[in-house]
Write a protein that holds these residues in place. Structure first.
Motif, PDB file in Angstrom:
ATOM      1  N   GLN A   1      -3.617   3.707   8.013  1.00  9.16           N
ATOM      2  CA  GLN A   1      -2.868   4.894   7.601  1.00  9.16           C
ATOM      3  C   GLN A   1      -2.550   4.894   6.103  1.00  9.16           C
ATOM      4  O   GLN A   1      -2.700   5.918   5.423  1.00  9.16           O
ATOM      5  N   ASN A   2      -2.128   3.765   5.567  1.00  4.90           N
ATOM      6  CA  ASN A   2      -1.650   3.727   4.181  1.00  4.90           C
ATOM      7  C   ASN A   2      -2.723   3.385   3.159  1.00  4.90           C
ATOM      8  O   ASN A   2      -2.610   3.737   1.978  1.00  4.90           O
ATOM      9  N   TYR A   3      -3.746   2.645   3.589  1.00  2.34           N
ATOM     10  CA  TYR A   3      -4.743   2.197   2.620  1.00  2.34           C
ATOM     11  C   TYR A   3      -6.131   2.784   2.882  1.00  2.34           C
ATOM     12  O   TYR A   3      -7.084   2.441   2.188  1.00  2.34           O
ATOM     13  N   GLY A   4      -6.230   3.644   3.886  1.00  2.00           N
ATOM     14  CA  GLY A   4      -7.473   4.358   4.148  1.00  2.00           C
ATOM     15  C   GLY A   4      -8.614   3.472   4.648  1.00  2.00           C
ATOM     16  O   GLY A   4      -9.789   3.810   4.439  1.00  2.00           O
ATOM     17  N   GLU A   5      -8.259   2.378   5.285  1.00  2.22           N
ATOM     18  CA  GLU A   5      -9.320   1.495   5.825  1.00  2.22           C
ATOM     19  C   GLU A   5     -10.019   2.172   7.002  1.00  2.22           C
ATOM     20  O   GLU A   5      -9.445   3.007   7.711  1.00  2.22           O
TER      21      GLU A   5
END
Length: 208
Positions: A30-34
């Motif tokens: 969610q936060n780092y777009g992995e």
């Protein structure tokens, strides 16, 4: 109660670990777009590796015990036999078959008690005899000594006046027929059991 508590604790920690791992994976997605697929593949890989490591560590004491047990087994296998069944030396024919025990003493290597204690016995050739006695008195032991599965601790065992140790072991056993106390019989006639023995073992149904 304590056993139940620790069992519950063990199960709880495992599922908490799974929950934390998935939570961290969700944060990375969610936060780092992995990439979700790669992230969860990594999580499952780490989770499986952790479980495998735990199982392996739990088996570590058993590995030590297995090594000790294997060493004992190989020591027995490597121990040289005092009765060489491959030797071609020695007398190869029993002419008459007179058997004599003179002050025969015997004890098994793993026991301290004598099974035979100064036994004197003479069996003329062609005579039929019966050894009768309670369990452990030496009946089967006497037969084993005749087959040279063991040697006397003291005294003499002679065939036709010759020490049994001077006979060739392989040829000696060929000239003696033995029916054990608990034989395995094939599903056929008694005559065929005697004639064929183990020759047709693959073709017959074995029964006790």
């Amino acid at each position: 109660h304590w056993a139940g508590f620790y069992f519950g604790y063990g199960q709880c920690v495992r599922f908490i670990f799974v929950g934390v791992a998935f939570y961290i994976a969700a944060v990375f997605v969610q936060n780092y777009g992995e990439d979700p697929s790669n992230t969860y593949i990594g999580v499952y890989t780490l989770f499986t590796a952790a479980i495998g490591t735990g199982v392996s560590l739990a088996s570590a004491p058993s590995i030590g015990k297995a090594k000790d047990a294997a060493k004992t087994i190989f020591d027995i296998i490597d121990e040289p036999s005092q009765i060489d069944t491959r030797s071609e030396e020695g007398i190869k024919e029993i002419k008459h078959g007179e058997i004599e025990l003179v002050d025969a003493e015997f004890q098994y290597p793993s026991r301290n008690q004598l099974v035979l204690n100064k036994l004197n016995l003479k069996i003329p050739a062609t005579m039929k005899i019966a050894l009768v006695g309670h369990s452990g008195c030496g009946k089967s032991t006497t037969a084993n000594l005749l087959l040279r599965l063991y040697d006397l601790t003291d005294g003499k065992l002679m065939i036709d006046g010759v020490d049994i140790r001077k006979y060739n072991v392989k040829e000696l056993r060929k000239q003696i027929g033995v029916v054990m106390q608990e034989p395995l019989l094939f599903n056929t006639t008694i005559k065929e059991n005697i004639l064929y023995g183990n020759e047709n073992a693959d073709d017959m149904k074995i029964r006790q």
